[in-house]
Motif scaffolding. Structure first.
Motif, PDB file in Angstrom:
ATOM      1  N   ARG A  34      75.770  43.167  78.570  1.00  0.00           N
ATOM      2  CA  ARG A  34      74.689  43.444  77.544  1.00  0.00           C
ATOM      3  C   ARG A  34      74.622  45.161  77.404  1.00  0.00           C
ATOM      4  O   ARG A  34      74.392  45.672  78.443  1.00  0.00           O
ATOM      5  CB  ARG A  34      73.594  42.811  77.735  1.00  0.00           C
ATOM      6  CG  ARG A  34      73.304  41.277  77.852  1.00  0.00           C
ATOM      7  CD  ARG A  34      73.971  40.791  76.799  1.00  0.00           C
ATOM      8  NE  ARG A  34      74.348  39.031  76.872  1.00  0.00           N
ATOM      9  CZ  ARG A  34      73.277  38.303  76.560  1.00  0.00           C
ATOM     10  NH1 ARG A  34      71.934  38.618  76.092  1.00  0.00           N
ATOM     11  NH2 ARG A  34      73.564  36.961  76.601  1.00  0.00           N
ATOM     12  N   THR A  35      74.798  45.507  76.039  1.00  0.00           N
ATOM     13  CA  THR A  35      75.086  47.111  76.130  1.00  0.00           C
ATOM     14  C   THR A  35      73.671  47.811  76.092  1.00  0.00           C
ATOM     15  O   THR A  35      73.519  48.968  76.232  1.00  0.00           O
ATOM     16  CB  THR A  35      75.945  47.310  74.865  1.00  0.00           C
ATOM     17  OG1 THR A  35      75.266  46.727  73.507  1.00  0.00           O
ATOM     18  CG2 THR A  35      77.331  46.641  74.825  1.00  0.00           C
ATOM     19  N   ARG A  36      72.550  46.969  75.932  1.00  0.00           N
ATOM     20  CA  ARG A  36      71.245  47.683  75.554  1.00  0.00           C
ATOM     21  C   ARG A  36      70.261  47.219  76.601  1.00  0.00           C
ATOM     22  O   ARG A  36      70.096  45.878  76.590  1.00  0.00           O
ATOM     23  CB  ARG A  36      70.981  47.565  74.226  1.00  0.00           C
ATOM     24  CG  ARG A  36      69.966  48.542  73.876  1.00  0.00           C
ATOM     25  CD  ARG A  36      69.668  48.753  72.435  1.00  0.00           C
ATOM     26  NE  ARG A  36      68.371  49.385  72.063  1.00  0.00           N
ATOM     27  CZ  ARG A  36      67.734  49.728  70.747  1.00  0.00           C
ATOM     28  NH1 ARG A  36      68.523  48.961  69.866  1.00  0.00           N
ATOM     29  NH2 ARG A  36      66.859  50.462  70.740  1.00  0.00           N
ATOM     30  N   LEU A  37      69.790  47.738  77.177  1.00  0.00           N
ATOM     31  CA  LEU A  37      68.508  47.299  78.209  1.00  0.00           C
ATOM     32  C   LEU A  37      67.179  48.327  77.659  1.00  0.00           C
ATOM     33  O   LEU A  37      67.299  49.448  77.922  1.00  0.00           O
ATOM     34  CB  LEU A  37      68.930  47.727  79.485  1.00  0.00           C
ATOM     35  CG  LEU A  37      67.698  47.316  80.616  1.00  0.00           C
ATOM     36  CD1 LEU A  37      67.111  45.920  80.389  1.00  0.00           C
ATOM     37  CD2 LEU A  37      68.520  47.494  82.000  1.00  0.00           C
ATOM     38  N   VAL A  38      66.180  47.769  77.220  1.00  0.00           N
ATOM     39  CA  VAL A  38      65.155  48.087  76.900  1.00  0.00           C
ATOM     40  C   VAL A  38      63.883  47.558  77.511  1.00  0.00           C
ATOM     41  O   VAL A  38      63.624  46.538  77.682  1.00  0.00           O
ATOM     42  CB  VAL A  38      64.782  48.138  75.393  1.00  0.00           C
ATOM     43  CG1 VAL A  38      63.541  48.718  75.013  1.00  0.00           C
ATOM     44  CG2 VAL A  38      65.938  48.769  74.576  1.00  0.00           C
ATOM     45  N   ARG A  39      63.146  48.550  78.175  1.00  0.00           N
ATOM     46  CA  ARG A  39      61.702  48.216  79.046  1.00  0.00           C
ATOM     47  C   ARG A  39      60.655  48.244  77.945  1.00  0.00           C
ATOM     48  O   ARG A  39      60.380  49.388  77.387  1.00  0.00           O
ATOM     49  CB  ARG A  39      61.796  48.827  80.295  1.00  0.00           C
ATOM     50  CG  ARG A  39      60.581  48.361  81.129  1.00  0.00           C
ATOM     51  CD  ARG A  39      60.493  48.609  82.553  1.00  0.00           C
ATOM     52  NE  ARG A  39      60.949  49.859  82.950  1.00  0.00           N
ATOM     53  CZ  ARG A  39      60.397  50.727  83.735  1.00  0.00           C
ATOM     54  NH1 ARG A  39      59.247  50.331  84.429  1.00  0.00           N
ATOM     55  NH2 ARG A  39      60.481  52.147  84.018  1.00  0.00           N
ATOM     56  N   LYS A  40      59.838  47.246  78.062  1.00  0.00           N
ATOM     57  CA  LYS A  40      58.545  47.378  77.024  1.00  0.00           C
ATOM     58  C   LYS A  40      57.437  48.231  77.800  1.00  0.00           C
ATOM     59  O   LYS A  40      57.316  48.089  79.220  1.00  0.00           O
ATOM     60  CB  LYS A  40      58.032  46.139  76.635  1.00  0.00           C
ATOM     61  CG  LYS A  40      56.801  46.329  75.952  1.00  0.00           C
ATOM     62  CD  LYS A  40      56.294  44.603  75.924  1.00  0.00           C
ATOM     63  CE  LYS A  40      54.985  44.712  74.920  1.00  0.00           C
ATOM     64  NZ  LYS A  40      54.279  43.469  74.594  1.00  0.00           N
ATOM     65  N   PHE A  41      57.026  49.323  77.041  1.00  0.00           N
ATOM     66  CA  PHE A  41      55.909  50.426  77.626  1.00  0.00           C
ATOM     67  C   PHE A  41      54.718  49.894  77.059  1.00  0.00           C
ATOM     68  O   PHE A  41      53.968  51.108  76.672  1.00  0.00           O
ATOM     69  CB  PHE A  41      56.680  51.505  77.582  1.00  0.00           C
ATOM     70  CG  PHE A  41      57.841  52.041  78.644  1.00  0.00           C
ATOM     71  CD1 PHE A  41      57.315  52.537  79.659  1.00  0.00           C
ATOM     72  CD2 PHE A  41      59.023  51.693  78.074  1.00  0.00           C
ATOM     73  CE1 PHE A  41      58.445  52.860  80.465  1.00  0.00           C
ATOM     74  CE2 PHE A  41      60.004  52.170  78.934  1.00  0.00           C
ATOM     75  CZ  PHE A  41      59.698  52.833  80.119  1.00  0.00           C
ATOM     76  N   GLY A  42      54.218  48.752  77.069  1.00  0.00           N
ATOM     77  CA  GLY A  42      53.144  48.212  76.307  1.00  0.00           C
ATOM     78  C   GLY A  42      51.736  48.997  77.032  1.00  0.00           C
ATOM     79  O   GLY A  42      50.915  49.439  76.343  1.00  0.00           O
ATOM     80  N   ASP A  43      51.742  49.147  78.239  1.00  0.00           N
ATOM     81  CA  ASP A  43      50.703  49.703  79.116  1.00  0.00           C
ATOM     82  C   ASP A  43      50.749  50.910  79.391  1.00  0.00           C
ATOM     83  O   ASP A  43      50.078  51.484  80.517  1.00  0.00           O
ATOM     84  CB  ASP A  43      50.212  48.450  80.172  1.00  0.00           C
ATOM     85  CG  ASP A  43      51.357  48.620  81.313  1.00  0.00           C
ATOM     86  OD1 ASP A  43      52.326  49.233  80.997  1.00  0.00           O
ATOM     87  OD2 ASP A  43      51.216  48.071  82.401  1.00  0.00           O
ATOM     88  N   GLY A  44      51.869  51.484  79.105  1.00  0.00           N
ATOM     89  CA  GLY A  44      52.357  52.948  79.591  1.00  0.00           C
ATOM     90  C   GLY A  44      52.959  52.862  80.924  1.00  0.00           C
ATOM     91  O   GLY A  44      53.613  54.032  81.143  1.00  0.00           O
ATOM     92  N   SER A  45      53.401  51.887  81.704  1.00  0.00           N
ATOM     93  CA  SER A  45      54.076  51.804  82.596  1.00  0.00           C
ATOM     94  C   SER A  45      55.541  50.978  82.498  1.00  0.00           C
ATOM     95  O   SER A  45      56.499  51.078  83.168  1.00  0.00           O
ATOM     96  CB  SER A  45      53.320  51.384  83.845  1.00  0.00           C
ATOM     97  OG  SER A  45      53.025  50.066  83.692  1.00  0.00           O
ATOM     98  N   GLY A  46      55.292  49.863  81.461  1.00  0.00           N
ATOM     99  CA  GLY A  46      56.310  48.999  81.507  1.00  0.00           C
ATOM    100  C   GLY A  46      56.378  47.723  82.607  1.00  0.00           C
ATOM    101  O   GLY A  46      57.200  47.008  82.641  1.00  0.00           O
ATOM    102  N   SER A  47      55.237  47.811  83.350  1.00  0.00           N
ATOM    103  CA  SER A  47      55.119  47.042  84.585  1.00  0.00           C
ATOM    104  C   SER A  47      53.826  46.543  84.791  1.00  0.00           C
ATOM    105  O   SER A  47      52.716  46.746  84.320  1.00  0.00           O
ATOM    106  CB  SER A  47      55.770  47.615  85.932  1.00  0.00           C
ATOM    107  OG  SER A  47      56.742  48.350  85.586  1.00  0.00           O
ATOM    108  N   GLU A  48      53.766  45.297  85.231  1.00  0.00           N
ATOM    109  CA  GLU A  48      52.486  44.486  85.309  1.00  0.00           C
ATOM    110  C   GLU A  48      52.467  44.063  87.031  1.00  0.00           C
ATOM    111  O   GLU A  48      53.238  43.444  87.287  1.00  0.00           O
ATOM    112  CB  GLU A  48      52.353  43.318  84.523  1.00  0.00           C
ATOM    113  CG  GLU A  48      51.094  42.625  84.711  1.00  0.00           C
ATOM    114  CD  GLU A  48      50.852  41.619  83.647  1.00  0.00           C
ATOM    115  OE1 GLU A  48      49.683  40.988  83.603  1.00  0.00           O
ATOM    116  OE2 GLU A  48      51.834  41.249  83.128  1.00  0.00           O
ATOM    117  N   TRP A  49      51.341  44.537  87.765  1.00  0.00           N
ATOM    118  CA  TRP A  49      51.273  44.149  89.157  1.00  0.00           C
ATOM    119  C   TRP A  49      51.126  42.517  89.228  1.00  0.00           C
ATOM    120  O   TRP A  49      49.899  42.197  88.845  1.00  0.00           O
ATOM    121  CB  TRP A  49      50.480  45.161  89.728  1.00  0.00           C
ATOM    122  CG  TRP A  49      50.641  44.995  91.388  1.00  0.00           C
ATOM    123  CD1 TRP A  49      51.338  45.867  92.178  1.00  0.00           C
ATOM    124  CD2 TRP A  49      49.904  44.090  92.225  1.00  0.00           C
ATOM    125  NE1 TRP A  49      51.030  45.501  93.322  1.00  0.00           N
ATOM    126  CE2 TRP A  49      50.181  44.468  93.349  1.00  0.00           C
ATOM    127  CE3 TRP A  49      48.955  42.904  92.073  1.00  0.00           C
ATOM    128  CZ2 TRP A  49      49.868  43.796  94.801  1.00  0.00           C
ATOM    129  CZ3 TRP A  49      48.539  42.340  93.023  1.00  0.00           C
ATOM    130  CH2 TRP A  49      48.761  42.628  94.479  1.00  0.00           C
TER     131      TRP A  49
END
Length: 209
Positions: free
Chosen positions: A91-106
């Motif tokens: 897959r040529t494109r990888l995008v991480r969602k930055f909804g909370d400013g970090s793109g990650s949820e603990w």
């Protein structure tokens, strides 16, 4: 367009299994050291006090937390089944969602990264919930430098391998309930394949306390 070299599946699995084992061993050693520390200090003549035994509950908490994560987040076996059931596709494109400013949820079972893995020019790929296969919480270094290899079915889930590092992420649809009807209406062969790979159902659920 030239794609990166196709990763060696067995090598990637061995590497990630080794990282998982090292992660577990190091935390087991730390837990044991914290639990044993008061007895060692007492034998060396340190006066008995509340502060002397303080490391014990921290060591027990660390041990229980590790066992909880390993028991409920043992995703390496599912990754192995997925990689042996589906072919790798680039897959040529990888995008991480930055909804909370970090793109990650603990989460207890690991840090969840919301990503979209697609091919440029094609639309409709769902957002995926991705967690590191080794229980390491950090986002793989270099994962957004380009594309990534994917094995699986976007409707059910799959495995992403980062070119070069062989970092492995286990993924399932970010909104599992919303796509339930589509999975139920999928072709029988598609459902059967997902069942063989162990991704026909939601694999990871946060523990309830």
């Amino acid at each position: 367009m030239n794609h990166p070299e196709v990763p060696d599946i067995e090598h990637a699995l061995r590497r990630n299994s080794m990282l998982l084992a090292r992660h577990v061993v190091l935390r087991l050693a730390l837990s044991a050291a914290l639990i044993a520390l008061p007895a060692v200090l007492f034998s060396l003549g340190v006066p008995d006090s509340f502060f002397l035994v303080l490391p014990i509950p921290f060591g027990i908490w660390l041990l229980l937390f590790l066992l909880l994560r390993v028991r409920h987040g043992w995703r390496s076996n599912v990754c192995k089944k997925v990689l042996r059931t589906y072919p790798l596709e680039y897959r040529t494109r990888l995008v991480r969602k930055f909804g909370d400013g970090s793109g990650s949820e603990w989460k207890y079972l690991g840090t969840v990264h919301t990503i979209k893995l697609s091919t440029r020019g094609k639309q409709g790929e769902p957002r995926m919930r991705a967690v590191n296969a080794t229980t390491v919480r950090r986002w793989p270094k270099g994962a957004e430098d380009g594309g990534a290899w994917f094995a699986g079915d976007p409707l059910f889930g799959g495995v992403m391998i980062v070119p070069g590092s062989n970092a492995m992420m286990f993924m399932q649809p970010a909104d599992w309930a919303k796509s339930e009807e589509k999975r139920a209406q999928a072709e029988p062969d598609r459902i059967a394949r997902a069942q063989r790979a162990g991704i026909a159902e939601l694999v990871e659920r946060e523990p309830r306390f």
